[in-house]
Motif scaffolding. Structure first.
Motif: not given
Ligand SMILES: NC(=O)c1ccc[n+]([C@@H]2O[C@H](COP(=O)([O-])OP(=O)(O)OC[C@H]3O[C@@H](n4cnc5c(N)ncnc54)[C@H](OP(=O)(O)O)[C@@H]3O)[C@@H](O)[C@H]2O)c1
Length: 328
Positions: A41, A309-310, A138, A161-162, A45, A187, A164, A223, A159, A182, A312, A265-266
């Motif tokens: 994800a 954005g969906h 992360t 199912s994503g 960006l 999922n 992280i 979210a 989130g 959630v 798994r 955090g990062m």
């Molecule tokens: N701070 C840091 O160090 C760091 C490091 C890495 C990534 N990040 C950030 O973390 C974010 C998440 O990354 P990721 O890779 O885990 O995302 P991802 O895998 O793309 O997340 C997708 C999942 O989010 C769920 N989702 C979508 N909208 C939702 C909502 N409103 N409520 C609950 N679940 C929802 C979807 O489920 P459904 O299909 O069921 O909707 C899908 O399974 C990214 O924006 C990334 O930039 C930050």
């Protein structure tokens, strides 16, 4: 060598595959033949040049040369090592995180031996190994470093199912927490299999209406907001957002005030995390969820899918042969 590049910010179609000179390792670097990478994800960006403040690093009007090849996670084989390298040798199978330098979506990548790079977990594919880097480290960083999650804590994962989220759920359970996941109803089965104690479908139920319930709300997809989640937290609970510059000043204010806090955090330095995760994977305690795998030639399609954005768990990309690598 074959490499994916984008010379402008924009939609998935800005990505093309070109032939470029393979990199040469410096004295402290290893040259890795990349077998697999992922589409995350965060890279979506970066490809879009969003958020705009990020362009101070990525390039103001077009991507800087160093960030034109996407790919934050990789798994592959060390081909050659620089003169001062001690941790790795040619033939080693590795997995790692390229960081802001990206560049894993290419046949070869150089990384310093001190970078977020570890020996790959045994008995898993290169694709699975590549998918066990950023999301997993992360999740570990936020749960362990930012919230010190342990036995008896009630952790809500938004989130779940994503990428992280699927790791956070499993790690929080391993740390002894009660976990509420959630996600949408499609999922629910997945997160239950991964160990969730409770499941909330965000399309029909709003977890923020609960009161004094969660010690930690880990908003993996950011979210929601601290403002909405505040009353669902226990009096000393914390809200963990994975992005949003605005969360940093709010975090400072909540720390000064005491009580419920915001802890952004990062997760940057991942080497120690990768060693820890490798052990969990090898002992069968951490599952890697791969939603789809694409050959590198279908990189545009892979970005289109992740951009919905969906996904798994994770989306992987086979670099070497364009097909999912057999166990090695
Ligand atoms: N701070 C840091 O160090 C760091 C490091 C890495 C990534 N990040 C950030 O973390 C974010 C998440 O990354 P990721 O890779 O885990 O995302 P991802 O895998 O793309 O997340 C997708 C999942 O989010 C769920 N989702 C979508 N909208 C939702 C909502 N409103 N409520 C609950 N679940 C929802 C979807 O489920 P459904 O299909 O069921 O909707 C899908 O399974 C990214 O924006 C990334 O930039 C930050």
């Amino acid at each position: 060598m074959k490499a994916v590049v984008h010379n402008s910010f924009g939609p998935p179609e800005v990505l093309t595959i070109v032939d470029v000179e393979p990199p040469t390792p410096r004295a402290d670097e290893v040259l890795i033949k990349v077998h697999a990478t992922t589409v995350t994800a965060a890279e979506i960006l970066m490809r879009r040049g969003r958020p705009l403040w990020g362009r101070s690093v990525l390039g103001v009007t077009r991507p800087r040369k160093k960030v034109r090849t996407p790919g934050l996670e990789l798994a592959g084989e060390v081909v050659t090592v620089g003169a001062s390298v001690r941790r790795f040798a040619p033939g080693d199978q590795v997995f790692g995180f390229t960081g802001i330098g990206v560049g894993a979506c290419a046949e070869y990548k150089c990384m310093p031996e001190s970078a977020s790079l570890e020996h790959k977990p045994v008995d898993i594919t290169y694709e699975d190994a590549a998918a066990a880097v950023d999301g997993a480290s992360t999740a570990l960083y936020f749960l362990r470093e930012r919230a010190d999650v342990g036995k008896g804590h009630h952790v809500l994962i938004n989130g779940a199912s994503g990428s992280i989220g699927t790791y956070a759920l499993q790690l929080a359970k391993l740390f002894g927490a009660e976990v509420t996941a959630v996600c949408s109803s499609r999922n629910a089965e997945l997160v239950t299999e991964l160990g969730a104690d409770h499941v909330i479908d965000y399309t029909v139920d709003d977890f923020t209406t609960r009161r004094n319930t969660y010690d930690v709300v880990f908003d993996t997809v950011t979210a929601s907001t601290y403002r909405k989640c505040r009353r669902a937290l226990t009096p000393t609970g914390c809200y963990l957002p994975t992005k949003g510059l605005w969360n940093w000043p709010i975090a400072g204010w909540t720390v000064l005030r005491g009580g419920r806090t915001v802890r952004p955090g990062m997760s940057v330095e991942k080497r120690a995390s990768l060693a820890f995760l490798k052990e969990l994977i090898e002992s069968g305690q951490l599952r890697i969820i791969v939603d789809r795998n694409y050959p590198i030639d279908d990189i545009v399609e892979a970005h289109r899918y992740v951009e919905t954005g969906h996904k798994r768990g994770n989306v992987t990309v086979s670099v070497v042969s364009g097909v999912r690598q057999a166990l090695s």
